[in-house]
Design an enzyme around this catalytic site. Sequence first.
Site, PDB file in Angstrom:
ATOM      1  N   LYS A 137       0.843  -1.209   0.000  1.00 48.67           N
ATOM      2  CA  LYS A 137       0.000   0.000   0.000  1.00 48.67           C
ATOM      3  C   LYS A 137       0.874   1.254   0.000  1.00 48.67           C
ATOM      4  O   LYS A 137       0.648   2.186  -0.758  1.00 48.67           O
ATOM      5  CB  LYS A 137      -0.906   0.035   1.252  1.00 48.67           C
ATOM      6  N   ARG A 194      -8.882   1.579   9.400  1.00 49.87           N
ATOM      7  CA  ARG A 194      -8.552   0.200   9.763  1.00 49.87           C
ATOM      8  C   ARG A 194      -9.600  -0.437  10.649  1.00 49.87           C
ATOM      9  O   ARG A 194      -9.466  -1.608  11.004  1.00 49.87           O
ATOM     10  CB  ARG A 194      -7.248   0.213  10.550  1.00 49.87           C
ATOM     11  N   ARG A 226      11.836  -6.085   4.448  1.00 52.96           N
ATOM     12  CA  ARG A 226      11.687  -4.625   4.272  1.00 52.96           C
ATOM     13  C   ARG A 226      12.737  -3.873   5.086  1.00 52.96           C
ATOM     14  O   ARG A 226      13.017  -4.207   6.237  1.00 52.96           O
ATOM     15  CB  ARG A 226      10.302  -4.171   4.726  1.00 52.96           C
ATOM     16  N   ARG A 252      12.263  -1.780  10.530  1.00 58.38           N
ATOM     17  CA  ARG A 252      11.243  -1.243  11.426  1.00 58.38           C
ATOM     18  C   ARG A 252      11.091  -2.165  12.630  1.00 58.38           C
ATOM     19  O   ARG A 252      11.114  -3.383  12.475  1.00 58.38           O
ATOM     20  CB  ARG A 252       9.906  -1.183  10.670  1.00 58.38           C
ATOM     21  N   ARG A 311       0.364  -8.414  13.918  1.00 56.14           N
ATOM     22  CA  ARG A 311      -0.233  -7.439  12.976  1.00 56.14           C
ATOM     23  C   ARG A 311      -1.146  -8.134  11.980  1.00 56.14           C
ATOM     24  O   ARG A 311      -2.205  -7.610  11.627  1.00 56.14           O
ATOM     25  CB  ARG A 311       0.875  -6.681  12.231  1.00 56.14           C
TER      26      ARG A 311
HETATM   27  P1  AP5 Z   1       5.002  -1.571   1.715  1.00 58.65           P
HETATM   28  O1  AP5 Z   1       4.672  -0.725   0.538  1.00 58.65           O
HETATM   29  O2  AP5 Z   1       5.775  -0.947   2.842  1.00 58.65           O
HETATM   30  O3  AP5 Z   1       3.687  -2.319   2.248  1.00 58.65           O
HETATM   31  P2  AP5 Z   1       2.489  -1.768   3.128  1.00 58.65           P
HETATM   32  O4  AP5 Z   1       1.248  -2.428   2.643  1.00 58.65           O
HETATM   33  O5  AP5 Z   1       2.496  -0.269   3.168  1.00 58.65           O
HETATM   34  O6  AP5 Z   1       2.895  -2.410   4.503  1.00 58.65           O
HETATM   35  P3  AP5 Z   1       2.953  -1.829   5.995  1.00 58.65           P
HETATM   36  O7  AP5 Z   1       3.604  -2.902   6.799  1.00 58.65           O
HETATM   37  O8  AP5 Z   1       3.606  -0.465   6.035  1.00 58.65           O
HETATM   38  O9  AP5 Z   1       1.486  -1.733   6.321  1.00 58.65           O
HETATM   39  P4  AP5 Z   1       0.881  -1.706   7.701  1.00 58.65           P
HETATM   40  O10 AP5 Z   1      -0.494  -1.378   7.320  1.00 58.65           O
HETATM   41  O11 AP5 Z   1       1.060  -2.886   8.549  1.00 58.65           O
HETATM   42  O12 AP5 Z   1       1.790  -0.637   8.480  1.00 58.65           O
HETATM   43  P5  AP5 Z   1       1.539   0.877   8.856  1.00 58.65           P
HETATM   44  O13 AP5 Z   1       2.811   1.594   8.740  1.00 58.65           O
HETATM   45  O14 AP5 Z   1       0.348   1.410   8.154  1.00 58.65           O
HETATM   46  O15 AP5 Z   1       5.822  -2.853   1.165  1.00 58.65           O
HETATM   47  C1  AP5 Z   1       6.341  -3.822   2.058  1.00 58.65           C
HETATM   48  C2  AP5 Z   1       7.710  -4.329   1.520  1.00 58.65           C
HETATM   49  O16 AP5 Z   1       7.501  -4.998   0.282  1.00 58.65           O
HETATM   50  C3  AP5 Z   1       8.747  -3.217   1.230  1.00 58.65           C
HETATM   51  O17 AP5 Z   1      10.038  -3.700   1.523  1.00 58.65           O
HETATM   52  C4  AP5 Z   1       8.607  -2.974  -0.284  1.00 58.65           C
HETATM   53  O18 AP5 Z   1       9.813  -2.493  -0.841  1.00 58.65           O
HETATM   54  C5  AP5 Z   1       8.257  -4.377  -0.756  1.00 58.65           C
HETATM   55  N1  AP5 Z   1       7.388  -4.376  -1.943  1.00 58.65           N
HETATM   56  C6  AP5 Z   1       6.335  -3.546  -2.187  1.00 58.65           C
HETATM   57  N2  AP5 Z   1       5.762  -3.865  -3.361  1.00 58.65           N
HETATM   58  C7  AP5 Z   1       6.474  -4.931  -3.853  1.00 58.65           C
HETATM   59  C8  AP5 Z   1       6.370  -5.714  -5.038  1.00 58.65           C
HETATM   60  N3  AP5 Z   1       5.439  -5.491  -5.948  1.00 58.65           N
HETATM   61  N4  AP5 Z   1       7.247  -6.719  -5.215  1.00 58.65           N
HETATM   62  C9  AP5 Z   1       8.218  -6.975  -4.297  1.00 58.65           C
HETATM   63  N5  AP5 Z   1       8.382  -6.262  -3.158  1.00 58.65           N
HETATM   64  C10 AP5 Z   1       7.514  -5.247  -2.949  1.00 58.65           C
HETATM   65  O19 AP5 Z   1       1.110   0.732  10.400  1.00 58.65           O
HETATM   66  C11 AP5 Z   1       2.052   0.385  11.405  1.00 58.65           C
HETATM   67  C12 AP5 Z   1       1.365   0.373  12.762  1.00 58.65           C
HETATM   68  O20 AP5 Z   1       0.832   1.677  13.069  1.00 58.65           O
HETATM   69  C13 AP5 Z   1       0.157  -0.564  12.882  1.00 58.65           C
HETATM   70  O21 AP5 Z   1       0.535  -1.885  13.212  1.00 58.65           O
HETATM   71  C14 AP5 Z   1      -0.649   0.112  14.006  1.00 58.65           C
HETATM   72  O22 AP5 Z   1      -0.098  -0.163  15.266  1.00 58.65           O
HETATM   73  C15 AP5 Z   1      -0.431   1.595  13.714  1.00 58.65           C
HETATM   74  N6  AP5 Z   1      -1.461   2.164  12.817  1.00 58.65           N
HETATM   75  C16 AP5 Z   1      -1.280   2.615  11.551  1.00 58.65           C
HETATM   76  N7  AP5 Z   1      -2.425   3.065  11.041  1.00 58.65           N
HETATM   77  C17 AP5 Z   1      -3.370   2.882  11.981  1.00 58.65           C
HETATM   78  C18 AP5 Z   1      -4.767   3.141  12.039  1.00 58.65           C
HETATM   79  N8  AP5 Z   1      -5.428   3.668  10.983  1.00 58.65           N
HETATM   80  N9  AP5 Z   1      -5.412   2.834  13.171  1.00 58.65           N
HETATM   81  C19 AP5 Z   1      -4.782   2.308  14.232  1.00 58.65           C
HETATM   82  N10 AP5 Z   1      -3.453   2.039  14.263  1.00 58.65           N
HETATM   83  C20 AP5 Z   1      -2.757   2.322  13.138  1.00 58.65           C
END
Ligand code: AP5
Length: 216
Positions: free
Chosen positions: A14, A89, A128, A161, A172
């Site tokens: 995403k 979420r 990552r 991270r 998660r």
């Molecule tokens: P990446 O693009 O980073 O994936 P992502 O879907 O953004 O994954 P996240 O882990 O960041 O999502 P998340 O929702 O768990 O974390 P967030 O930061 O929002 O890609 C992942 C990897 O794959 C990278 O290395 C990339 O290079 C690679 N990649 C990408 N595309 C590829 C492809 N096509 N082929 C090969 N490799 C590829 O949230 C973190 C924490 O914050 C949560 O756990 C929670 O505690 C809190 N939080 C965040 N938002 C909320 C909310 N709305 N409400 C409550 N708590 C929240």
Amino acid sequence: MLDLVFLGPPGAGKGTQAKRFAERFRISHISTGDLLRKAVDCGSRLGREAKEYMDRGELAPDELVMALIEQQLEGRSAEKGAVFDGFPRTKAQAEALSELLKQHERSIDLVLFFKVDSEELTRRLSGRRVCGECGALYHIDSNPPQRGSRCDHCGGEVIQRDDDREEVVRSRLKVYDEQTAPLIDFYRSQSLLRPVDGEGTVDEIAARVVEAVSRQ
Ligand code: AP5
């Protein structure tokens, strides 16, 4: 005005796609994960509270997340539209977002749901790496930094991270299934959901995203 939600499990890509899309179409990229990590880094009260949840792989409280989103929509940077990345979420967040957008005479145009196999999710998350300075994303196999642990863009240190450790990743993924996956049906019932195949190269997926949005 274009307001999109990028929905999908942790590691679905995403953030990678949201950043690209927002830059290309000059709209705002609003990632609640990035906003929460910024709050943690600057040591604010909100950041200290959020850290406890993030370290366990749980969701931060809805009120806290909504306060961050409200700030983003008040500013001018999102006036042409936004990609909401990793938000909403929970059903409460989804309802609060619709209400908030309505107050700004806006509404969600489309929800893109990134579908990725669970083995591939684990591979992406465990490999990552991110730049601690500018947030640039890397993967140790598919997109490693060119100069060891230094960022290609700003020279900052490239790190793992905290919540990409195996035990936190498990939590998660479980939290996603229990609290966020129900939003798939929630948005499908409003005819806003567009599934996108999230496997393939970053360029291939970016093309699918543009196609899904332009079909709208
Ligand atoms: P990446 O693009 O980073 O994936 P992502 O879907 O953004 O994954 P996240 O882990 O960041 O999502 P998340 O929702 O768990 O974390 P967030 O930061 O929002 O890609 C992942 C990897 O794959 C990278 O290395 C990339 O290079 C690679 N990649 C990408 N595309 C590829 C492809 N096509 N082929 C090969 N490799 C590829 O949230 C973190 C924490 O914050 C949560 O756990 C929670 O505690 C809190 N939080 C965040 N938002 C909320 C909310 N709305 N409400 C409550 N708590 C929240």
